[in-house]
Write a protein that holds these residues in place. Structure first.
Motif, mmCIF file in Angstrom:
data_model
loop_
_atom_site.group_PDB
_atom_site.id
_atom_site.type_symbol
_atom_site.label_atom_id
_atom_site.label_comp_id
_atom_site.label_asym_id
_atom_site.label_seq_id
_atom_site.Cartn_x
_atom_site.Cartn_y
_atom_site.Cartn_z
ATOM 1 N N MET A 1 0.849 -0.958 -0.028
ATOM 2 C CA MET A 1 -0.111 -0.105 -0.176
ATOM 3 C C MET A 1 0.863 1.269 0.194
ATOM 4 O O MET A 1 1.795 1.387 0.834
ATOM 5 N N LYS A 2 0.876 1.976 -0.835
ATOM 6 C CA LYS A 2 1.611 3.170 -0.928
ATOM 7 C C LYS A 2 1.029 4.507 -0.903
ATOM 8 O O LYS A 2 -0.210 4.526 -1.279
ATOM 9 N N PHE A 3 1.162 5.401 0.188
ATOM 10 C CA PHE A 3 0.530 6.626 0.434
ATOM 11 C C PHE A 3 1.295 7.872 0.038
ATOM 12 O O PHE A 3 2.550 7.998 0.310
ATOM 13 N N ARG B 1 11.592 12.336 -9.109
ATOM 14 C CA ARG B 1 10.285 12.823 -8.398
ATOM 15 C C ARG B 1 9.151 11.848 -8.787
ATOM 16 O O ARG B 1 8.929 11.629 -9.745
ATOM 17 N N GLY B 2 8.182 11.883 -7.800
ATOM 18 C CA GLY B 2 7.189 10.754 -7.923
ATOM 19 C C GLY B 2 7.724 9.381 -7.780
ATOM 20 O O GLY B 2 7.035 8.320 -7.737
ATOM 21 N N GLY B 3 9.012 9.352 -7.207
ATOM 22 C CA GLY B 3 9.594 7.937 -7.238
ATOM 23 C C GLY B 3 9.071 6.821 -6.189
ATOM 24 O O GLY B 3 9.284 5.637 -6.209
ATOM 25 N N SER B 4 8.315 7.388 -5.148
ATOM 26 C CA SER B 4 7.645 6.227 -4.263
ATOM 27 C C SER B 4 6.786 5.444 -5.095
ATOM 28 O O SER B 4 6.721 4.118 -4.469
ATOM 29 N N ASP B 5 6.005 5.606 -6.109
ATOM 30 C CA ASP B 5 5.402 4.783 -6.818
ATOM 31 C C ASP B 5 6.114 3.663 -7.345
ATOM 32 O O ASP B 5 5.826 2.563 -7.301
ATOM 33 N N THR B 6 7.474 3.888 -7.802
ATOM 34 C CA THR B 6 8.208 3.084 -8.222
ATOM 35 C C THR B 6 8.821 2.074 -7.057
ATOM 36 O O THR B 6 8.690 0.703 -7.405
ATOM 37 N N ALA C 1 0.797 12.802 -16.809
ATOM 38 C CA ALA C 1 -0.261 12.689 -15.931
ATOM 39 C C ALA C 1 0.489 11.827 -14.693
ATOM 40 O O ALA C 1 0.572 10.687 -14.557
ATOM 41 N N LYS C 2 0.796 12.999 -13.784
ATOM 42 C CA LYS C 2 1.861 12.421 -12.797
ATOM 43 C C LYS C 2 1.229 11.367 -11.993
ATOM 44 O O LYS C 2 1.871 11.145 -10.672
ATOM 45 N N VAL C 3 0.037 11.100 -11.884
ATOM 46 C CA VAL C 3 -0.803 10.264 -10.788
ATOM 47 C C VAL C 3 -0.140 8.833 -10.678
ATOM 48 O O VAL C 3 0.022 8.486 -9.499
HETATM 49 MG MG MG Z 1 3.077 11.023 -7.015
#
Ligand code: MG
Ligand code: ADP
Ligand code: ASP
Length: 428
Positions: free
Chosen positions: A11-13, A155-160, A213-215
């Motif tokens: 689960m990623k927040f 940036r946004g790397g927690s998704d990865t 779409a940086k979602v």
């Molecule tokens: Mg993000």
């Protein structure tokens, strides 16, 4: 508390979902609930709210060009704070929990500071903790390089981080909890009537992420596709399903156009007076690749006469503009380039849809809509399922809204089989 043998979930927040004490408590409760339902739970957290932006600003206060290695030491702290705080809440709730840095979690990367790539995930410590019945909290966006330095993943790397861990621990699903309820037909902050997509194919999601779409971070989608990880992108605040990212065969819908995406973080570089001999473009792109600058659209104008000089323009992420300029400087003398000019305020608007393959009508309609809206198209690129137009940053919002309306992508739009002159393919 006993060890569990149930499903493993990741689960990623995201940052907004852990922005303050209340939200961290809320996220921790959601994590605890998944554990109470019998799952083995790994949670990946982002830095709180605007923490990463603040850390970047802090570095710029003391250094014009912060050293990348030290930048990563600094940036990695944001996500560590979130994990430690969430672990405290979970322990207060009576759960066993442990927070880990990316390095402790076994995330091994290459040495490209500030945009490192994950090379390996050595998940034994996480698996051991799960076997002991612990909830494992992992600081997103970071790893340790093959040189044993702290790295961050862009940036946004927690998704990865989340997707890579889901692959490594064999999770049944990677849940990305965020501040919108899924992936929409356009950024819901710009187009309030945008439609939540119940499902989207990897191919479309890759194009959407690549075009702004940086979602979901682009690399997370690539990683999920390559490792067969199912992503469920959903709201941190609301219950109910979000968007599933699936293989093309699994997706039921195949509309002509699925979404309009945009970016306002582009910059354009123009090289004038390039010698018109083979190998020059290769040389230019090689120095940029060596400087780790991602080049997006490229246009080259042939010289009018034999032996004349050519011009070349390309776009790069605005954050990479200085690095691009530095990398190109030595080439001026080497190749005899006339001028290197830059325009930092460019944007991009794109249409993405698996159904648009070989449907030239979509391109024609896109250009007409933008023309009617008085939006000047500076550059164009296409793929089988995407059309992108570089426009001035100030025109991006209007372009997105006009295209979203014209292609009838909204919640209330009446969807026609024939989209004004463009025939939908018959999906067999
Ligand atoms: Mg993000
Ligand atoms: P997080 O901090 O949870 O990682 P991000 O800010 O990275 O969240 O991504 C979520 C944001 O992405 C949303 O708030 C929304 O404004 C933006 N966004 C852009 N395009 C889309 C889209 N097509 N669908 C959903 N959200 C989008
Ligand atoms: N905190 C990092 C960022 O803002 C990573 C992330 O949130 O995914 O880019």
């Amino acid at each position: 508390m006993s060890a569990l043998t149930g499903d493993t979930v990741v689960m990623k927040f995201g940052g907004t979902s852990v922005a303050d004490a209340e939200r961290i408590k809320h996220a921790a409760q959601r994590i605890a609930r998944a554990r109470d339902e019998g799952n083995r739970v790994v949670a990946v957290l982002s830095a709180r709210g605007k923490t990463t932006d603040e850390l970047v600003a802090m570095a710029r206060e003391v250094s014009e060009r912060p050293d990348p290695r030290e930048m990563d030491m600094l940036l990695s702290t944001g996500e560590r704070i979130s994990c430690a705080l969430a672990a405290m809440v979970l322990k207060d709730l009576g759960h066993q929990a442990v927070s880990l840095t990316g390095s402790q979690a076994g995330i091994v990367t290459d040495t490209s500071h500030t945009k490192a790539r994950i090379l390996d995930v050595r998940a034994d410590r996480i698996i051991r903790a799960l076997d002991e019945g612990q909830i494992v909290l992992v600081a997103g966006f970071q790893g340790v390089s093959t040189e044993l330095d702290v790295t961050t993943l862009g940036r946004g790397g927690s998704d990865t981080t989340a997707v890579a861990l889901a692959a490594a621990v064999g999770a049944s699903v990677c849940e990305i909890y965020t501040d919108v309820s899924g992936v929409f037909s356009a950024d819901p902050r710009i187009v309030p009537e945008a439609r939540k997509l119940p499902q989207v194919s990897f191919e479309e999601m890759l194009e959407m992420a690549a075009s702004g779409a940086k979602v979901l971070q682009l690399r997370s989608v690539e990683y999920a596709r390559n490792h067969g990880v199912s992503i469920h992108c959903r709201s941190s605040y609301e219950e109910g399903p979000g968007t599933l990212v699936l293989t093309e065969e699994q997706t039921m819908e195949r509309p002509l156009v699925t979404a309009v995406t945009h970016s306002t973080d582009e910059a354009r570089v123009t090289l004038t007076g390039l010698p018109d001999v083979p190998g020059v473009a290769g040389r230019v792109l090689t120095v940029l690749a060596e400087a780790n600058v991602n080049v997006d659209m490229i246009i080259q104008n042939e010289p009018e006469s034999e032996g004349g000089r050519a011009d070349m323009s390309f776009t790069v992420p605005r954050d990479d503009l200085e690095a691009a300029r530095d990398a190109l400087e030595p080439l001026k003398g080497e190749l005899g380039i006339g001028e290197v000019s830059t325009d930092p305020r460019m944007g991009k608007v794109s249409l993405v849809g698996a159904g648009m393959k070989s449907h030239p009508g979509v391109a024609a309609k896109t250009f007409t809509v933008l023309g009617d809206a008085g939006v000047n198209i500076e550059m164009i690129s296409t793929s089988p399922i995407k059309i992108s137009c570089v426009v001035h940053e100030d025109d991006v919002r209007e372009a997105v809204r006009q295209l979203h309306t014209a292609f009838e992508l909204g919640v209330d739009a009446v969807r026609h089989e024939d989209v004004a002159g463009v025939h939908r393919p018959v999906v067999s």
